[in-house]
Design a protein around this motif. Structure first.
Motif, PDB file in Angstrom:
ATOM      1  N   GLN A  70       0.962  -1.191   0.038  1.00 41.29           N
ATOM      2  CA  GLN A  70       0.056   0.028  -0.184  1.00 41.29           C
ATOM      3  C   GLN A  70       0.815   1.111   0.066  1.00 41.29           C
ATOM      4  OE1 GLN A  70      -2.690  -0.750   3.260  1.00 41.29           O
ATOM      5  NE2 GLN A  70      -4.389  -1.063   1.740  1.00 41.29           N
ATOM      6  N   ASP A  71       0.692   2.233  -1.026  1.00 40.73           N
ATOM      7  CA  ASP A  71       1.271   3.372  -0.961  1.00 40.73           C
ATOM      8  C   ASP A  71       0.506   4.544  -0.824  1.00 40.73           C
ATOM      9  OD1 ASP A  71       3.974   2.388  -2.131  1.00 40.73           O
ATOM     10  OD2 ASP A  71       2.470   1.266  -3.185  1.00 40.73           O
ATOM     11  N   ASN A  72       0.836   5.440  -0.472  1.00 36.57           N
ATOM     12  CA  ASN A  72       0.280   6.825  -0.209  1.00 36.57           C
ATOM     13  C   ASN A  72       0.625   7.565  -1.577  1.00 36.57           C
ATOM     14  OD1 ASN A  72      -1.236   6.584   2.320  1.00 36.57           O
ATOM     15  ND2 ASN A  72       0.695   6.708   3.386  1.00 36.57           N
ATOM     16  N   GLU A 118      -4.307  10.224  -1.255  1.00 39.47           N
ATOM     17  CA  GLU A 118      -5.017   8.771  -1.566  1.00 39.47           C
ATOM     18  C   GLU A 118      -3.960   7.598  -1.287  1.00 39.47           C
ATOM     19  OE1 GLU A 118      -8.044   6.850  -2.610  1.00 39.47           O
ATOM     20  OE2 GLU A 118      -8.108   8.806  -3.542  1.00 39.47           O
ATOM     21  N   THR A 119      -4.834   6.330  -0.825  1.00 39.89           N
ATOM     22  CA  THR A 119      -4.166   5.187  -0.484  1.00 39.89           C
ATOM     23  C   THR A 119      -4.140   4.371  -1.849  1.00 39.89           C
ATOM     24  OG1 THR A 119      -4.310   5.250   1.711  1.00 39.89           O
ATOM     25  CG2 THR A 119      -3.695   3.094   0.812  1.00 39.89           C
ATOM     26  N   ASP A 153      -7.666   1.824   0.405  1.00 35.88           N
ATOM     27  CA  ASP A 153      -7.117   1.276   1.460  1.00 35.88           C
ATOM     28  C   ASP A 153      -8.071   0.166   1.431  1.00 35.88           C
ATOM     29  OD1 ASP A 153      -6.363  -0.271   3.471  1.00 35.88           O
ATOM     30  OD2 ASP A 153      -6.457   1.624   4.899  1.00 35.88           O
TER      31      ASP A 153
END
Length: 159
Positions: free
Chosen positions: A23-25, A29-30, A92
């Motif tokens: 998971q990246d920001n 936004e995720t 997410d």
């Protein structure tokens, strides 16, 4: 060099399933990347290039036209090792939450009839490398043997 996260997953004990790979920001936004693992790595034959290429065309088209999920879909594509695909979505989102969409996607592929979207010289860089019967067979196998009976072991990476 530092290992990237996907190379730290225990592929010896990895089962077929759906896993949150990372998971990246991105701004506010995720973005969630899913490992859609169709084959047990190093223990069963990989997907054929022509089957996974066909699945890529069908799944990407299906997902980007989905009435609920289309605005969240960023990317669908094959893993280099040919044991599965990556799905990248906005939000997410957990493996359990994406499971119903994957059931729909693989049902679509398993039952698909007609011309493969984008399978022409004008639309694809290797349009002759397609195998719809094998793509349907692999999709049905994954759907029946994994997605429809998924347990926590198929939704969380081994430790």
């Amino acid at each position: 060099m530092k290992k990237i996260p996907s190379f730290t997953v225990d592929h010896i004990n990895l089962l077929r399933g759906i896993y949150v790979s990372r998971q990246d920001n991105v701004g506010a936004e995720t973005v969630t990347t899913f490992d859609i693992r169709m084959k047990e790595p190093n223990r069963e034959p990989a997907l054929s290039p022509s089957a996974i290429h066909t699945m890529e065309h069908l799944a990407a088209t299906f997902l980007r036209n989905h009435p609920i999920w289309s605005d969240k879909i960023i990317y669908w594509g094959p893993m280099g090792c040919l044991t599965g695909n990556y799905l990248v979505v906005k939000g997410d989102i957990s493996s359990k939450e994406i499971l119903p969409l994957m059931k729909e996607t693989f049902s679509f592929i398993a039952e698909f009839e007609g011309e493969i979207p984008g399978a022409s010289a004008k639309d694809c860089g290797n349009y002759l490398m397609m195998n719809l019967p094998m793509a349907k067979w692999e999709a049905r196998k994954y759907l029946k043997e994994v997605l429809e009976v998924a347990t926590e072991e198929n939704l969380n990476y081994p430790e």
